[in-house]
Write a protein that holds these residues in place. Structure first.
Motif, short mmCIF file in Angstrom:
data_model
loop_
_atom_site.label_atom_id
_atom_site.label_comp_id
_atom_site.label_asym_id
_atom_site.label_seq_id
_atom_site.Cartn_x
_atom_site.Cartn_y
_atom_site.Cartn_z
N ASN A 107 77.98 63.26 -45.70
CA ASN A 107 76.56 63.30 -45.35
C ASN A 107 75.88 61.98 -45.71
O ASN A 107 75.03 61.47 -44.96
N LEU A 108 76.21 61.44 -46.87
CA LEU A 108 75.62 60.17 -47.30
C LEU A 108 76.08 59.02 -46.41
O LEU A 108 75.28 58.20 -45.97
N LEU A 109 77.37 58.97 -46.13
CA LEU A 109 77.92 57.89 -45.31
C LEU A 109 77.32 57.85 -43.91
O LEU A 109 77.16 56.78 -43.32
N THR A 110 77.02 59.02 -43.37
CA THR A 110 76.54 59.12 -42.00
C THR A 110 75.02 59.31 -41.90
O THR A 110 74.50 59.58 -40.81
N HIS A 111 74.31 59.18 -43.00
CA HIS A 111 72.86 59.35 -43.03
C HIS A 111 72.43 60.71 -42.50
O HIS A 111 71.45 60.83 -41.75
N THR A 112 73.15 61.73 -42.89
CA THR A 112 72.78 63.09 -42.51
C THR A 112 72.54 63.96 -43.75
O THR A 112 72.71 65.18 -43.71
N ALA A 113 72.14 63.34 -44.85
CA ALA A 113 71.93 64.08 -46.10
C ALA A 113 70.57 64.74 -46.19
O ALA A 113 70.31 65.51 -47.11
N GLY A 114 69.67 64.44 -45.25
CA GLY A 114 68.32 64.98 -45.31
C GLY A 114 67.37 64.11 -46.09
O GLY A 114 66.19 64.47 -46.29
N LEU A 115 67.83 62.95 -46.53
CA LEU A 115 67.00 62.00 -47.28
C LEU A 115 66.25 61.10 -46.30
O LEU A 115 66.46 61.13 -45.10
N SER A 116 65.38 60.26 -46.85
CA SER A 116 64.62 59.33 -46.02
C SER A 116 64.41 58.04 -46.79
O SER A 116 64.99 57.83 -47.87
N TYR A 117 63.62 57.14 -46.24
CA TYR A 117 63.13 55.94 -46.92
C TYR A 117 61.63 56.10 -47.15
O TYR A 117 60.93 56.70 -46.30
N ARG A 118 61.14 55.56 -48.22
CA ARG A 118 59.68 55.57 -48.45
C ARG A 118 58.98 54.86 -47.31
O ARG A 118 57.93 55.31 -46.83
N MET A 119 59.55 53.75 -46.84
CA MET A 119 58.94 52.96 -45.78
C MET A 119 58.90 53.72 -44.44
O MET A 119 58.15 53.35 -43.54
N SER A 120 59.72 54.77 -44.32
CA SER A 120 59.79 55.54 -43.07
C SER A 120 58.95 56.80 -43.09
O SER A 120 58.92 57.54 -42.10
N GLU A 121 58.31 57.07 -44.21
CA GLU A 121 57.49 58.28 -44.34
C GLU A 121 56.01 57.91 -44.28
O GLU A 121 55.62 56.80 -44.66
N PRO A 122 55.17 58.82 -43.81
CA PRO A 122 53.73 58.52 -43.70
C PRO A 122 53.10 58.30 -45.07
O PRO A 122 53.59 58.82 -46.08
N PRO A 123 52.02 57.54 -45.13
CA PRO A 123 51.33 57.33 -46.41
C PRO A 123 50.96 58.66 -47.06
O PRO A 123 50.56 59.61 -46.38
N GLY A 124 51.14 58.72 -48.37
CA GLY A 124 50.81 59.93 -49.10
C GLY A 124 51.94 60.93 -49.20
O GLY A 124 51.76 62.01 -49.77
N SER A 125 53.13 60.61 -48.67
CA SER A 125 54.26 61.52 -48.74
C SER A 125 54.76 61.64 -50.18
O SER A 125 54.31 60.91 -51.08
N ASP A 126 55.70 62.54 -50.40
CA ASP A 126 56.27 62.67 -51.73
C ASP A 126 56.99 61.39 -52.15
O ASP A 126 57.04 61.06 -53.34
N TYR A 127 57.54 60.64 -51.20
CA TYR A 127 58.17 59.36 -51.54
C TYR A 127 57.13 58.39 -52.09
O TYR A 127 57.42 57.62 -53.02
N ASP A 128 55.93 58.40 -51.50
CA ASP A 128 54.83 57.58 -52.03
C ASP A 128 54.38 58.09 -53.39
O ASP A 128 54.21 57.32 -54.34
N ARG A 129 54.17 59.38 -53.47
CA ARG A 129 53.66 59.97 -54.71
C ARG A 129 54.59 59.72 -55.89
O ARG A 129 54.14 59.44 -57.01
N LEU A 130 55.91 59.78 -55.64
CA LEU A 130 56.90 59.55 -56.69
C LEU A 130 57.23 58.08 -56.88
O LEU A 130 57.99 57.72 -57.78
N GLU A 131 56.66 57.23 -56.00
CA GLU A 131 56.90 55.78 -56.04
C GLU A 131 58.39 55.46 -56.02
O GLU A 131 58.91 54.70 -56.84
N VAL A 132 59.07 56.08 -55.06
CA VAL A 132 60.49 55.82 -54.87
C VAL A 132 60.67 54.38 -54.40
O VAL A 132 59.93 53.89 -53.55
N SER A 133 61.65 53.71 -54.95
CA SER A 133 61.96 52.34 -54.54
C SER A 133 62.97 52.36 -53.39
O SER A 133 63.97 53.07 -53.43
N ASP A 134 62.70 51.56 -52.35
CA ASP A 134 63.62 51.43 -51.23
C ASP A 134 64.69 50.37 -51.47
O ASP A 134 65.51 50.10 -50.58
N GLY A 135 64.68 49.75 -52.65
CA GLY A 135 65.71 48.78 -52.99
C GLY A 135 65.40 47.35 -52.57
O GLY A 135 66.19 46.45 -52.83
N LEU A 136 64.24 47.15 -51.96
CA LEU A 136 63.82 45.81 -51.56
C LEU A 136 62.73 45.26 -52.47
O LEU A 136 62.47 44.06 -52.48
#
Length: 378
Positions: A107-136
């Motif tokens: 699932n991880l190798l094929t990007h089918t794990a159900g995860l996302s990128y913070r940069m790909s989610e709308p402002p105010g998402s849980d990725y924003d709220r948790l301040e997840v780092s996209d690695g850049l």
């Protein structure tokens, strides 16, 4: 040795100020057919681009992590179908209904794990709220701390049902650390860099390294200011690569020369030796996520570590059918044609043109046309 059509494509992009500079290396069956460094690595100082220029690789890091993962699968340290909480016990993100599904290595190798990128989610998402780092970006987080934040996000889909480009390769980085008992940089160095003698590849560089300055379209230097995209913003930090304390991002955190990227991809194109068996490479080439699951985020099918061209998409990219390819957010593209064992590496210091503009297809189309017609300059 150069391919005349490729030289013209690169020179046109530079003279048209679509990119500041590039290093383009192409080989067929392990033999070089094009070697070009053109334009400027830094506009202000007029530093020329050189073959030894180091680039921030962004997602060109991902195929290295895919190969490292598959090496561990071959060694019996990982398997593709077991839940990853077997090795990462605390990584159990939930679906919106509160259920906790299993996520596999595949699932991880094929990007089918159900995860996302913070940069790909709308402002105010849980990725924003948790301040997840996209690695850049440059943060005070450790890899484990960022993993903990990813684990607290809500899965966007049941694992295995939907392609979504994501932080999956950063989770793979943590998985590699857990399995090998060492840091991700050391594991990659031992499994990939030393056997292939990749001398420049790493997750940080010294202050004296000749690193290409990063530009956005319009040849504007990239700073730590967020850059808007179609969904949210991209948080770049060009200085991140000089800071050895930054967490090693398996999805976006490495740097290296075009020569090292070529040497790595040639090892794949020539059958995987000394890191993988040819059988594993063949399995990695195979499209596993059909276009019906990919949706609108990707034109191609997806395999273990890269996209795969189809009869419909190959002309868009200037590549033969069943080629594998991907890019990098700082302005890069690469491709392998397994049928002819041709490798194309085109690293620029300008984004998004060098990754998603006309440039990658222009270079690839010229390369395969030149090779088909026998056009070659000594």
């Amino acid at each position: 040795m150069t391919l005349p059509g490729v030289t013209r494509a690169v020179d046109a992009a530079i003279s048209g100020r679509r990119i500041a500079g590039a290093v383009v290396l192409i080989s067929r069956d392990g033999h070089p057919v094009h070697d070009q460094a053109a334009g400027l690595a830094d506009l202000a100082s007029e530093t020329p681009m050189r073959r030894g220029t180091v680039f921030r690789l962004a997602s060109v890091t991902k195929p290295v992590i895919a190969v490292t993962t598959m090496h561990l699968v071959e060694a019996g340290d990982l398997d593709l179908t077991s839940p990853i909480h077997r090795w990462l016990g605390d990584f159990r993100p939930r679906l919106a209904d509160g259920s906790v599904p299993d996520i596999t290595v595949d699932n991880l190798l094929t990007h089918t794990a159900g995860l996302s990128y913070r940069m790909s989610e709308p402002p105010g998402s849980d990725y924003d709220r948790l301040e997840v780092s996209d690695g850049l970006d440059r943060t005070d987080l450790t890899l484990q701390q960022n993993l903990d934040r990813i684990a607290r996000t809500t899965l966007r889909a049941v694992p295995g049902t939907e392609f979504r480009y994501s932080l999956a390769y950063d989770v793979l980085g943590a998985l590699i650390e857990s399995v090998t008992g060492t840091t991700l940089p050391k594991a990659v160095d031992q499994i990939v860099c030393r056997p292939l003698q990749l001398h420049s590849f790493g997750f940080s560089v010294g202050e004296l390294a000749q690193v290409a300055t990063a530009y956005s379209d319009g040849l504007i230097p990239i700073t730590d200011e967020p850059i808007p995209n179609d969904f949210n913003v991209v948080r770049f930090s060009p200085e991140r690569i000089f800071d050895h304390t930054q967490w090693p991002s398996g999805g976006a955190g490495a740097a290296g020369t075009a020569g090292d990227v070529l040497r790595f991809l040639e090892s794949v194109a020539l059958g995987g030796d000394p890191i993988l068996t040819s059988r594993t490479v063949t399995e990695m080439y195979a499209a596993r996520i059909g276009r019906q699951l990919v949706g609108t985020t990707l034109h191609d099918s997806f395999a273990r570590g890269w996209a795969v061209t189809s009869p419909d998409t190959a002309p868009l990219y200037g590549l033969p059918i069943d080629s594998v390819h991907w890019g990098g957010a700082y302005g890069h593209s690469w491709a392998i044609d397994p049928a002819t064992r041709t490798v194309v590496v085109a690293l620029t210091n300008t984004t998004p043109e060098g990754m998603a503009g006309a440039f990658p297809a222009d270079v690839a189309r010229a390369a395969f046309t030149d090779l088909a017609t026998g056009a070659l300059d000594a």
